[in-house]
Write a protein that holds these residues in place. Structure first.
Motif: not given
Length: 180
Positions: A130-135, A139-145, A154-161, A169-174
């Motif tokens: 759908e998109k990314g990786p976008d910078e 909270a003042g930190r650079t992430f890549y989405r 219809r399962l979706q993933w949103r990854m922020f690292t 350090l990665t947050f994966t929302f599913t």
């Protein structure tokens, strides 16, 4: 090296195979009890706290901590925490927080941006990027989405690292509920 073999031989409770060196695998450790380790992060007062990475992440109301993940891998990978929103026995959404030591990552990646790009290239063709990786900045930190989905389920993933202490350090929302 001979001293290591002697120590292993003296401390072994069973016979050590001849002409072999035994090396302990990955295990949480620090030089003292007050030094934080990457995988030590409790959930306290509705927040995930990890002193090693300097995290203090609020867990939304109604979300619950999930069973602990596996121990650290020999490749420097850690499951830090995971939590989910449930509807009875059904998981509606899930968050997985991981860290991977960039010195030991099993593919070429020097930065969190590289990890996001590698993840995108590894997404199978049956999924839709759908998109990314976008910078982005959080909270003042650079992430890549990175955002992708499975059209059939219809399962979706949103990854922020992001990078923290030589780790990706990665947050994966599913989930299937985009509002959650």
């Amino acid at each position: 090296m001979p001293l290591l073999i002697l120590v292993l031989l003296l401390s072994a409770t069973t016979a050590v195979p001849k002409n072999e060196i035994l090396i302990k695998g990955a295990a949480p450790s620090a030089s003292d009890a007050s030094t934080p380790v990457p995988e030590a992060g409790p959930i306290v007062d509705g927040r995930y706290r990890n002193a090693y990475f300097g995290l203090n992440y609020p867990i939304p109301a109604g979300w619950t901590e999930q069973p602990a993940g596996p121990p650290p891998s020999d490749a420097g990978g850690y499951v830090l925490t995971q939590f989910a929103a449930r509807d009875g026995d059904r998981v509606k959404a899930h968050v997985l927080v991981t860290a991977h030591d960039l010195f030991f990552i099993p593919f070429t990646a020097a930065t969190a941006k590289d990890v996001a790009a590698r993840t995108r290239s590894a997404v199978p063709a049956r999924y839709t990027i759908e998109k990314g990786p976008d910078e982005i900045t959080i909270a003042g930190r650079t992430f890549y989405r990175l955002a992708y989905k499975a059209p059939v389920s219809r399962l979706q993933w949103r990854m922020f690292t992001t990078e923290a202490r030589c780790h990706a350090l990665t947050f994966t929302f599913t989930g299937t509920d985009t509002k959650l």
